[in-house]
Design a protein around this motif. Structure first.
Motif, PDB file in Angstrom:
ATOM      1  N   VAL A 230       0.813  -1.216   0.000  1.00  0.00           N
ATOM      2  CA  VAL A 230       0.000   0.000   0.000  1.00  0.00           C
ATOM      3  C   VAL A 230       0.847   1.266   0.000  1.00  0.00           C
ATOM      4  CG1 VAL A 230      -1.955  -1.139   1.107  1.00  0.00           C
ATOM      5  CG2 VAL A 230      -0.251   0.053   2.536  1.00  0.00           C
ATOM      6  N   SER A 231       2.144   1.114   0.310  1.00  0.00           N
ATOM      7  CA  SER A 231       2.992   2.309   0.388  1.00  0.00           C
ATOM      8  C   SER A 231       4.060   2.367  -0.690  1.00  0.00           C
ATOM      9  CB  SER A 231       3.671   2.380   1.754  1.00  0.00           C
ATOM     10  OG  SER A 231       4.498   1.241   1.978  1.00  0.00           O
ATOM     11  N   ASP A 232       4.313   1.256  -1.371  1.00  0.00           N
ATOM     12  CA  ASP A 232       5.378   1.224  -2.370  1.00  0.00           C
ATOM     13  C   ASP A 232       5.052   2.131  -3.553  1.00  0.00           C
ATOM     14  OD1 ASP A 232       7.538   0.459  -4.050  1.00  0.00           O
ATOM     15  OD2 ASP A 232       6.217  -0.982  -5.039  1.00  0.00           O
ATOM     16  N   ARG A 233       5.980   3.032  -3.844  1.00  0.00           N
ATOM     17  CA  ARG A 233       5.898   3.820  -5.065  1.00  0.00           C
ATOM     18  C   ARG A 233       7.246   3.776  -5.802  1.00  0.00           C
ATOM     19  NH1 ARG A 233       1.521   3.229  -3.472  1.00  0.00           N
ATOM     20  NH2 ARG A 233      -0.227   4.724  -3.365  1.00  0.00           N
ATOM     21  N   ASP A 234       8.058   2.768  -5.444  1.00  0.00           N
ATOM     22  CA  ASP A 234       9.323   2.570  -6.157  1.00  0.00           C
ATOM     23  C   ASP A 234       9.079   2.420  -7.648  1.00  0.00           C
ATOM     24  OD1 ASP A 234      10.293   2.466  -3.610  1.00  0.00           O
ATOM     25  OD2 ASP A 234      11.004   0.395  -3.702  1.00  0.00           O
ATOM     26  N   PHE A 235       7.991   1.730  -7.991  1.00  0.00           N
ATOM     27  CA  PHE A 235       7.713   1.473  -9.400  1.00  0.00           C
ATOM     28  C   PHE A 235       7.470   2.758 -10.178  1.00  0.00           C
ATOM     29  CE2 PHE A 235       3.569   1.522  -7.389  1.00  0.00           C
ATOM     30  CZ  PHE A 235       2.686   2.040  -8.336  1.00  0.00           C
ATOM     31  N   ILE A 236       6.907   3.751  -9.510  1.00  0.00           N
ATOM     32  CA  ILE A 236       6.708   5.043 -10.171  1.00  0.00           C
ATOM     33  C   ILE A 236       8.052   5.749 -10.330  1.00  0.00           C
ATOM     34  CG2 ILE A 236       5.614   7.310 -10.018  1.00  0.00           C
ATOM     35  CD1 ILE A 236       3.315   6.051  -8.546  1.00  0.00           C
ATOM     36  N   MET A 237       8.885   5.671  -9.283  1.00  0.00           N
ATOM     37  CA  MET A 237      10.218   6.265  -9.368  1.00  0.00           C
ATOM     38  C   MET A 237      11.013   5.647 -10.514  1.00  0.00           C
ATOM     39  SD  MET A 237      11.069   8.624  -7.110  1.00  0.00           S
ATOM     40  CE  MET A 237      12.819   8.411  -6.864  1.00  0.00           C
ATOM     41  N   GLU A 238      10.963   4.328 -10.634  1.00  0.00           N
ATOM     42  CA  GLU A 238      11.697   3.654 -11.707  1.00  0.00           C
ATOM     43  C   GLU A 238      11.170   4.069 -13.072  1.00  0.00           C
ATOM     44  OE1 GLU A 238      12.735  -0.502 -11.468  1.00  0.00           O
ATOM     45  OE2 GLU A 238      12.303  -0.517  -9.320  1.00  0.00           O
ATOM     46  N   TYR A 239       9.849   4.148 -13.177  1.00  0.00           N
ATOM     47  CA  TYR A 239       9.239   4.555 -14.446  1.00  0.00           C
ATOM     48  C   TYR A 239       9.641   5.989 -14.810  1.00  0.00           C
ATOM     49  CZ  TYR A 239       5.617   5.726 -17.849  1.00  0.00           C
ATOM     50  OH  TYR A 239       4.939   6.162 -18.976  1.00  0.00           O
ATOM     51  N   LEU A 240       9.603   6.883 -13.827  1.00  0.00           N
ATOM     52  CA  LEU A 240      10.012   8.264 -14.076  1.00  0.00           C
ATOM     53  C   LEU A 240      11.490   8.333 -14.467  1.00  0.00           C
ATOM     54  CD1 LEU A 240       8.217  10.145 -11.145  1.00  0.00           C
ATOM     55  CD2 LEU A 240       7.612  10.222 -13.578  1.00  0.00           C
ATOM     56  N   ASN A 241      12.304   7.501 -13.816  1.00  0.00           N
ATOM     57  CA  ASN A 241      13.727   7.471 -14.145  1.00  0.00           C
ATOM     58  C   ASN A 241      13.956   7.014 -15.583  1.00  0.00           C
ATOM     59  OD1 ASN A 241      16.424   5.510 -14.060  1.00  0.00           O
ATOM     60  ND2 ASN A 241      16.689   7.496 -13.072  1.00  0.00           N
ATOM     61  N   CYS A 242      13.223   5.988 -15.996  1.00  0.00           N
ATOM     62  CA  CYS A 242      13.329   5.511 -17.384  1.00  0.00           C
ATOM     63  C   CYS A 242      12.968   6.617 -18.369  1.00  0.00           C
ATOM     64  CB  CYS A 242      12.404   4.315 -17.605  1.00  0.00           C
ATOM     65  SG  CYS A 242      12.905   2.811 -16.759  1.00  0.00           S
ATOM     66  N   ASN A 243      11.903   7.346 -18.061  1.00  0.00           N
ATOM     67  CA  ASN A 243      11.492   8.437 -18.945  1.00  0.00           C
ATOM     68  C   ASN A 243      12.493   9.584 -18.920  1.00  0.00           C
ATOM     69  OD1 ASN A 243       8.661   8.150 -20.266  1.00  0.00           O
ATOM     70  ND2 ASN A 243       8.404   7.266 -18.237  1.00  0.00           N
ATOM     71  N   LEU A 244      13.068   9.842 -17.752  1.00  0.00           N
ATOM     72  CA  LEU A 244      14.071  10.897 -17.655  1.00  0.00           C
ATOM     73  C   LEU A 244      15.280  10.591 -18.538  1.00  0.00           C
ATOM     74  CD1 LEU A 244      15.423  13.391 -16.457  1.00  0.00           C
ATOM     75  CD2 LEU A 244      16.051  12.000 -14.452  1.00  0.00           C
ATOM     76  N   ILE A 245      15.801   9.384 -18.456  1.00  0.00           N
ATOM     77  CA  ILE A 245      16.969   9.026 -19.262  1.00  0.00           C
ATOM     78  C   ILE A 245      16.623   9.027 -20.750  1.00  0.00           C
ATOM     79  CG2 ILE A 245      18.686   7.231 -19.723  1.00  0.00           C
ATOM     80  CD1 ILE A 245      18.421   6.389 -16.791  1.00  0.00           C
ATOM     81  N   LEU A 246      15.430   8.524 -21.079  1.00  0.00           N
ATOM     82  CA  LEU A 246      14.981   8.572 -22.478  1.00  0.00           C
ATOM     83  C   LEU A 246      14.961  10.004 -22.985  1.00  0.00           C
ATOM     84  CD1 LEU A 246      13.606   7.509 -25.081  1.00  0.00           C
ATOM     85  CD2 LEU A 246      11.424   7.638 -23.846  1.00  0.00           C
ATOM     86  N   LEU A 247      14.398  10.907 -22.199  1.00  0.00           N
ATOM     87  CA  LEU A 247      14.289  12.297 -22.636  1.00  0.00           C
ATOM     88  C   LEU A 247      15.646  13.006 -22.645  1.00  0.00           C
ATOM     89  CD1 LEU A 247      10.876  13.180 -21.054  1.00  0.00           C
ATOM     90  CD2 LEU A 247      11.504  13.563 -23.437  1.00  0.00           C
ATOM     91  N   ILE A 248      16.558  12.596 -21.798  1.00  0.00           N
ATOM     92  CA  ILE A 248      17.913  13.137 -21.872  1.00  0.00           C
ATOM     93  C   ILE A 248      18.544  12.756 -23.214  1.00  0.00           C
ATOM     94  CG2 ILE A 248      20.261  12.875 -20.955  1.00  0.00           C
ATOM     95  CD1 ILE A 248      19.006  12.780 -18.156  1.00  0.00           C
ATOM     96  N   HIS A 249      18.351  11.508 -23.632  1.00  0.00           N
ATOM     97  CA  HIS A 249      18.875  11.077 -24.929  1.00  0.00           C
ATOM     98  C   HIS A 249      18.217  11.836 -26.083  1.00  0.00           C
ATOM     99  CE1 HIS A 249      20.117   6.968 -23.044  1.00  0.00           C
ATOM    100  NE2 HIS A 249      21.044   7.902 -22.871  1.00  0.00           N
ATOM    101  N   LEU A 250      16.904  12.001 -25.999  1.00  0.00           N
ATOM    102  CA  LEU A 250      16.194  12.730 -27.049  1.00  0.00           C
ATOM    103  C   LEU A 250      16.588  14.210 -27.049  1.00  0.00           C
ATOM    104  CD1 LEU A 250      12.608  11.171 -26.828  1.00  0.00           C
ATOM    105  CD2 LEU A 250      14.451  10.632 -28.447  1.00  0.00           C
ATOM    106  N   SER A 251      16.872  14.733 -25.855  1.00  0.00           N
ATOM    107  CA  SER A 251      17.315  16.120 -25.755  1.00  0.00           C
ATOM    108  C   SER A 251      18.677  16.304 -26.435  1.00  0.00           C
ATOM    109  CB  SER A 251      17.404  16.529 -24.281  1.00  0.00           C
ATOM    110  OG  SER A 251      17.930  17.834 -24.150  1.00  0.00           O
ATOM    111  N   ARG A 252      19.564  15.343 -26.254  1.00  0.00           N
ATOM    112  CA  ARG A 252      20.886  15.432 -26.881  1.00  0.00           C
ATOM    113  C   ARG A 252      20.777  15.298 -28.405  1.00  0.00           C
ATOM    114  NH1 ARG A 252      25.242  11.869 -23.746  1.00  0.00           N
ATOM    115  NH2 ARG A 252      26.609  13.180 -25.028  1.00  0.00           N
ATOM    116  N   LEU A 253      19.885  14.428 -28.847  1.00  0.00           N
ATOM    117  CA  LEU A 253      19.632  14.321 -30.284  1.00  0.00           C
ATOM    118  C   LEU A 253      19.087  15.638 -30.824  1.00  0.00           C
ATOM    119  CD1 LEU A 253      19.266  12.858 -32.992  1.00  0.00           C
ATOM    120  CD2 LEU A 253      17.092  11.941 -32.105  1.00  0.00           C
ATOM    121  N   ALA A 254      18.134  16.219 -30.097  1.00  0.00           N
ATOM    122  CA  ALA A 254      17.548  17.488 -30.519  1.00  0.00           C
ATOM    123  C   ALA A 254      18.617  18.584 -30.582  1.00  0.00           C
ATOM    124  CB  ALA A 254      16.429  17.892 -29.560  1.00  0.00           C
TER     125      ALA A 254
END
Length: 322
Positions: A230-254
């Motif tokens: 009922v308290s775990d939100r690690d999965f959201i942190m991991e998901y946000l981290n995945c999106n952050l790294i993806l967007l860092i890569h897309l930002s460098r491409l841009a």
């Protein structure tokens, strides 16, 4: 009348200002379909437990499926005066099945329910993002093949260094995207854990068939500790981290595309269809979409840091901050 899923000891009505401050319907109503599908599975379980009979089960499931169809056709107007998505959903269902709504809430807490539907949503989001990454990789590979013999300057420190093939530069981003995709897939191990049966924090006295619920809702495994679930939100942190790294890569491409298309470099060309102009200087051609992609990484970083800051000081079990 507002649907209220709690009460008991309270003798005074909730102050409207407190309701307005604490309600979450503005943030969670987008999970409507997941709320509906999880409740279909729950209704089946209540039937197995003999909390409802076959006639009641059929009536409730039919009503929920009608709500799903209405939602998809934009025939449902969200009531932003409701406390949260769960209250809103039950208020709509009550109009169709009356008091049977009260039976539906048997043995279930909103604490486990919100975790369940968030996990369902993120699982679907990961699958969709993996498809989009595949599509982008295919476009990049196609572009590299179209200019297989093209040579461009290679840079270090943004200074001319050595000549490289255009395709070699493009494939550096294909590889980055592959790691991003793998990261999302690995994230599913933390996301696809079913919390139903956890109750508010201490489990349920009902003999739930959690294996059946897990299978029906397509989770990879069941949570083993109710306090954690009922308290775990690690999965959201991991998901946000995945999106952050993806967007860092897309930002460098841009950024590369912006620099390489500028007049000082000029070996990347943007079509008029993907650029904008200036309200003062008619000769200008601006790479606004690439610039906005570059800035999106900052939003992702902000979301990740904000989530980490919320979680870092919370005591065990469920808290409203979640």
């Amino acid at each position: 009348m507002k649907e209220k899923l709690w009460g008991g000891r309270f003798k005074e009505k909730l102050d409207p200002a407190i309701l307005d401050f604490t309600k979450s319907i503005e943030y969670d109503y987008f999970l409507f379909e997941y709320e509906a599908y999880s409740n279909i599975a729950w209704v089946d379980e209540l039937y197995r437990l003999k909390v409802i009979n076959q006639k009641e089960r059929s009536k409730i499931k039919k009503a929920i499926k009608e709500l799903i169809a209405d939602y998809r056709e934009n025939r449902i107007k969200v009531d932003f005066n409701q406390e949260d998505l769960h209250s809103f959903f039950y208020s709509l269902l009550r109009k169709k099945v009356s008091h049977l709504v009260d039976k539906m809430h048997s043995a279930k807490s909103r604490n486990e329910q919100i975790s369940c539907i968030m996990r369902m949503f993120i699982s679907d989001a990961i699958a969709e993002e993996a498809k989009l990454i595949n599509s982008l990789q295919a476009v990049l590979v196609s572009k590299a093949k179209s200019y297989s013999d093209a040579v461009i300057p290679g840079f270090t420190h943004l200074q001319y260094a050595q000549p490289v093939l255009f395709g070699h530069w493009i494939f550096s981003f294909v590889d980055q995207l592959q790691r991003d995709k793998n990261r999302f897939c690995n994230c599913l191990d933390s996301v696809s854990i079913m919390p139903l049966g956890s109750g508010a924090l201490a489990g349920s006295n009902f003999k739930l068939n959690r294996d059946r619920l897990q299978k029906e809702l397509n989770f990879k495994e069941k949570g083993s500790n109710s306090i954690d679930m009922v308290s775990d939100r690690d999965f959201i942190m991991e998901y946000l981290n995945c999106n952050l790294i993806l967007l860092i890569h897309l930002s460098r491409l841009a950024e590369d595309l912006i620099v390489y298309s500028s007049s000082g470099y000029g070996f990347i060309y943007f079509s008029d269809r993907v650029t904008t102009g200036s309200s003062l200087m008619p000769h200008k051609k601006n790479p606004d979409p690439a610039e906005l992609i570059r800035s999106s990484a900052s939003e992702a970083l902000g979301a990740y840091v904000a989530m980490a800051d919320i979680l870092k000081g919370l005591p065990s079990s469920y808290n409203r901050d979640l």
